[in-house]
Design a protein around this motif. Structure first.
Motif, mmCIF file in Angstrom:
data_model
loop_
_atom_site.group_PDB
_atom_site.id
_atom_site.type_symbol
_atom_site.label_atom_id
_atom_site.label_comp_id
_atom_site.label_asym_id
_atom_site.label_seq_id
_atom_site.Cartn_x
_atom_site.Cartn_y
_atom_site.Cartn_z
ATOM 1 N N ARG A 189 0.834 -1.216 0.000
ATOM 2 C CA ARG A 189 0.000 0.000 0.000
ATOM 3 C C ARG A 189 0.861 1.255 0.000
ATOM 4 O O ARG A 189 0.590 2.216 -0.724
ATOM 5 N N ALA A 190 1.917 1.250 0.825
ATOM 6 C CA ALA A 190 2.803 2.415 0.887
ATOM 7 C C ALA A 190 3.494 2.629 -0.455
ATOM 8 O O ALA A 190 3.627 3.771 -0.920
ATOM 9 N N ALA A 191 3.935 1.541 -1.098
ATOM 10 C CA ALA A 191 4.605 1.658 -2.394
ATOM 11 C C ALA A 191 3.656 2.225 -3.445
ATOM 12 O O ALA A 191 4.058 3.038 -4.287
ATOM 13 N N THR A 192 2.389 1.811 -3.401
ATOM 14 C CA THR A 192 1.402 2.315 -4.354
ATOM 15 C C THR A 192 1.190 3.814 -4.188
ATOM 16 O O THR A 192 1.061 4.545 -5.176
ATOM 17 N N ILE A 193 1.175 4.284 -2.954
ATOM 18 C CA ILE A 193 0.954 5.711 -2.700
ATOM 19 C C ILE A 193 2.196 6.533 -3.033
ATOM 20 O O ILE A 193 2.111 7.585 -3.681
ATOM 21 N N ILE A 194 3.357 6.057 -2.648
ATOM 22 C CA ILE A 194 4.586 6.848 -2.868
ATOM 23 C C ILE A 194 4.983 6.846 -4.341
ATOM 24 O O ILE A 194 5.756 7.718 -4.779
ATOM 25 N N ALA A 195 4.448 5.916 -5.130
ATOM 26 C CA ALA A 195 4.825 5.829 -6.543
ATOM 27 C C ALA A 195 4.425 7.077 -7.321
ATOM 28 O O ALA A 195 5.105 7.443 -8.288
ATOM 29 N N GLY A 196 3.338 7.761 -6.926
ATOM 30 C CA GLY A 196 2.919 8.963 -7.634
ATOM 31 C C GLY A 196 3.973 10.057 -7.591
ATOM 32 O O GLY A 196 4.480 10.498 -8.636
ATOM 33 N N PRO A 197 4.358 10.519 -6.376
ATOM 34 C CA PRO A 197 5.443 11.516 -6.301
ATOM 35 C C PRO A 197 6.748 11.015 -6.923
ATOM 36 O O PRO A 197 7.460 11.788 -7.567
ATOM 37 N N LEU A 198 7.068 9.728 -6.738
ATOM 38 C CA LEU A 198 8.301 9.187 -7.298
ATOM 39 C C LEU A 198 8.327 9.331 -8.816
ATOM 40 O O LEU A 198 9.358 9.685 -9.404
ATOM 41 N N PHE A 199 7.192 9.091 -9.466
ATOM 42 C CA PHE A 199 7.135 9.214 -10.923
ATOM 43 C C PHE A 199 7.309 10.668 -11.354
ATOM 44 O O PHE A 199 7.785 10.921 -12.470
ATOM 45 N N ASN A 200 6.900 11.624 -10.513
ATOM 46 C CA ASN A 200 7.153 13.027 -10.845
ATOM 47 C C ASN A 200 8.649 13.321 -10.854
ATOM 48 O O ASN A 200 9.147 14.054 -11.720
ATOM 49 N N PHE A 201 9.378 12.760 -9.892
ATOM 50 C CA PHE A 201 10.829 12.949 -9.860
ATOM 51 C C PHE A 201 11.489 12.253 -11.061
ATOM 52 O O PHE A 201 12.430 12.796 -11.667
ATOM 53 N N ILE A 202 10.995 11.071 -11.403
ATOM 54 C CA ILE A 202 11.538 10.351 -12.559
ATOM 55 C C ILE A 202 11.279 11.128 -13.841
ATOM 56 O O ILE A 202 12.152 11.235 -14.715
ATOM 57 N N LEU A 203 10.069 11.699 -13.967
ATOM 58 C CA LEU A 203 9.747 12.496 -15.148
ATOM 59 C C LEU A 203 10.692 13.681 -15.264
ATOM 60 O O LEU A 203 11.206 13.974 -16.357
ATOM 61 N N ALA A 204 10.921 14.388 -14.154
ATOM 62 C CA ALA A 204 11.832 15.533 -14.176
ATOM 63 C C ALA A 204 13.230 15.104 -14.618
ATOM 64 O O ALA A 204 13.873 15.780 -15.434
ATOM 65 N N PHE A 205 13.703 13.977 -14.087
ATOM 66 C CA PHE A 205 15.022 13.465 -14.459
ATOM 67 C C PHE A 205 15.111 13.241 -15.965
ATOM 68 O O PHE A 205 16.077 13.665 -16.616
ATOM 69 N N PHE A 206 14.102 12.604 -16.560
ATOM 70 C CA PHE A 206 14.143 12.314 -17.989
ATOM 71 C C PHE A 206 14.022 13.585 -18.829
ATOM 72 O O PHE A 206 14.608 13.668 -19.913
ATOM 73 N N ILE A 207 13.262 14.565 -18.345
ATOM 74 C CA ILE A 207 13.190 15.838 -19.080
ATOM 75 C C ILE A 207 14.562 16.495 -19.118
ATOM 76 O O ILE A 207 15.015 16.985 -20.163
#
Length: 419
Positions: A167-185
């Protein structure tokens, strides 16, 4: 029109990747996702694929992933309900029809006495001849009511049935994907535009700033501030902005020798925030380095992550006030201005906004991802979950407070840009 399109593309992309993080981790954990939505409010477009409804909604202010077992997702059959059943080849109910108006030859009709659509998966009751009957229910059974179809969610497909870690991984994945998106940009910017050298070299000096009075000249390389080595323009700029009215000793490299000058940054008000400025200009130089783009992406992501946290700390300590915050209107205006400066600037802006969105969602406030993670922390300490009604009330209050804050910052934006 350019501003509208830029805002939709930038903000829509950030929301999409945030919700995609929740969605993918939910799927990986075996959680049924009812809906993947971009926006809030009335539905503009909806497509059913598999067990998930993908929608675009009217208000482009966020999005959500609705998982089975969350609030208002329960489907119960109460004693006395008259229902119709369609059975599969194995005799299991694959369609449960409520409030049926038309009688269908293949449908069995019964009055419910007991039912469990989550764990044991059965319906018990009386058929039309008043005989006691019991039917098993398919794990993929559909409940149909007044034209609306809902797939049942067995308990093991519900969010709350999963381990605390899942459950914690599912919730934290949203913000984590924002950081990953920024990295790829940032990586894409490095590949296409080149990597800024970020050398702390003065491109020019204004005629009326503290820098020219202190003897700083065009072409000087900054090597230290107050005895601390400075290796990049971003680091130098951050020190200057954070030191309004404070005398600084700046080490300069000029003509092969190093000398020191004292300069006091002027205090400048920028949207309610006081920052330092000495009147120097920077002109980045770019170099192509395929391998270096990965390091560049990581460095930029980390730099802005720290910078946004510093600004949050300044808000908490009162170094700048809530009037300096921007809401959707402010972001819209800023996005339009950045878009006019070119696509590379817009991409950089999107990366910074993505990091900001990820950090804001991780704040331990009710109704945000960080608030939910905080409750998971309490659950880990107590060894059992917090009462759902109490947790729901806390999140409800949090939503109300966030709405008030949104109204305040939006009013600030309106006053700032239109009055």
């Amino acid at each position: 029109m350019q501003t509208i399109l830029a805002f939709i593309v930038v903000f829509g992309s950030l929301v999409f990747f945030h919700e995609l993080g929740h969605f993918l981790l939910a799927k990986r954990s075996g959680i049924m996702v009812r809906e993947f939505a971009i926006g809030f409010g009335p539905k503009l477009l909806g497509i059913n694929k598999g067990e998930t409804l993908y929608t675009i909604r009217l208000l482009p202010l966020g999005g959500y992933v609705r998982m089975a077992g969350e609030d208002f997702d329960k489907v119960e059959l109460q004693p006395g309900h008259r229902i119709g059943l369609l059975l599969d080849r194995d005799g299991r109910a694959e369609r449960i029809v409520l409030n049926q108006n038309d009688r269908t030859p293949d449908m069995l009709y019964m009055e419910v006495e007991q039912a469990d659509l989550e764990k044991e998966l059965y319906i018990d009751g009386y058929d039309e001849e008043e005989r006691r009957v019991r039917y098993p229910v398919s794990r993929k059974a559909i409940i149909s009511e007044k034209g609306t179809e809902t797939l049942i969610a067995p308990h093991d497909r519900q969010f709350e049935s999963k381990s605390l870690g899942a459950r914690a991984a599912t919730i934290i994945a949203g913000p984590l994907f924002n950081f990953i998106l920024a990295f790829f940009i940032f990586v894409i910017l490095g590949l296409v535009q080149g990597i800024p050298k970020d050398d702390p070299v003065i491109a020019d000096v204004t005629d009326d700033g503290p820098a020219i009075s202190a003897g700083i000249e065009k072409g000087d390389r900054i090597v230290s501030v107050n005895g601390r080595e400075v290796g990049s323009w971003n680091a130098f700029s951050a020190i200057i902005q954070d030191s309004p009215g404070e005398e600084l000793t700046i080490g300069l490299e000029r003509g092969g020798s190093v000398e020191e000058v004292n300069v006091t940054p002027a205090s400048i008000d920028v949207e309610g925030q006081t920052i330092g400025q000495i009147g120097v200009l920077y002109e980045p130089q770019y170099e192509k380095n395929v391998l270096g783009t990965v390091a560049y992406g990581a460095e930029q992501t980390w730099f802005w992550f720290k910078r946004i946290f510093q600004l949050l700390g300044m808000l908490v300590t009162g170094q700048f006030t809530i009037e300096a915050l921007s809401g959707p209107v402010g972001i819209y205006q800023a996005t339009g201005a950045v878009a006019q400066a070119g696509v590379f600037n817009l991409m950089n802006w999107a990366a910074v906004l993505s990091i900001n969105l990820g950090i804001m969602n991780l704040l331990p406030l009710p109704a945000l991802d960080g608030g939910r993670l905080l409750f998971f922390g309490f659950e880990a300490l107590r060894g059992r979950p917090i009462d759902k009604q109490k947790e729901g009330m806390v999140h409800f209050v949090g939503i109300m407070l966030l709405m008030v804050l949104m109204i305040v910052v939006t009013w600030n934006d309106i006053q700032r840009f239109f009055f």
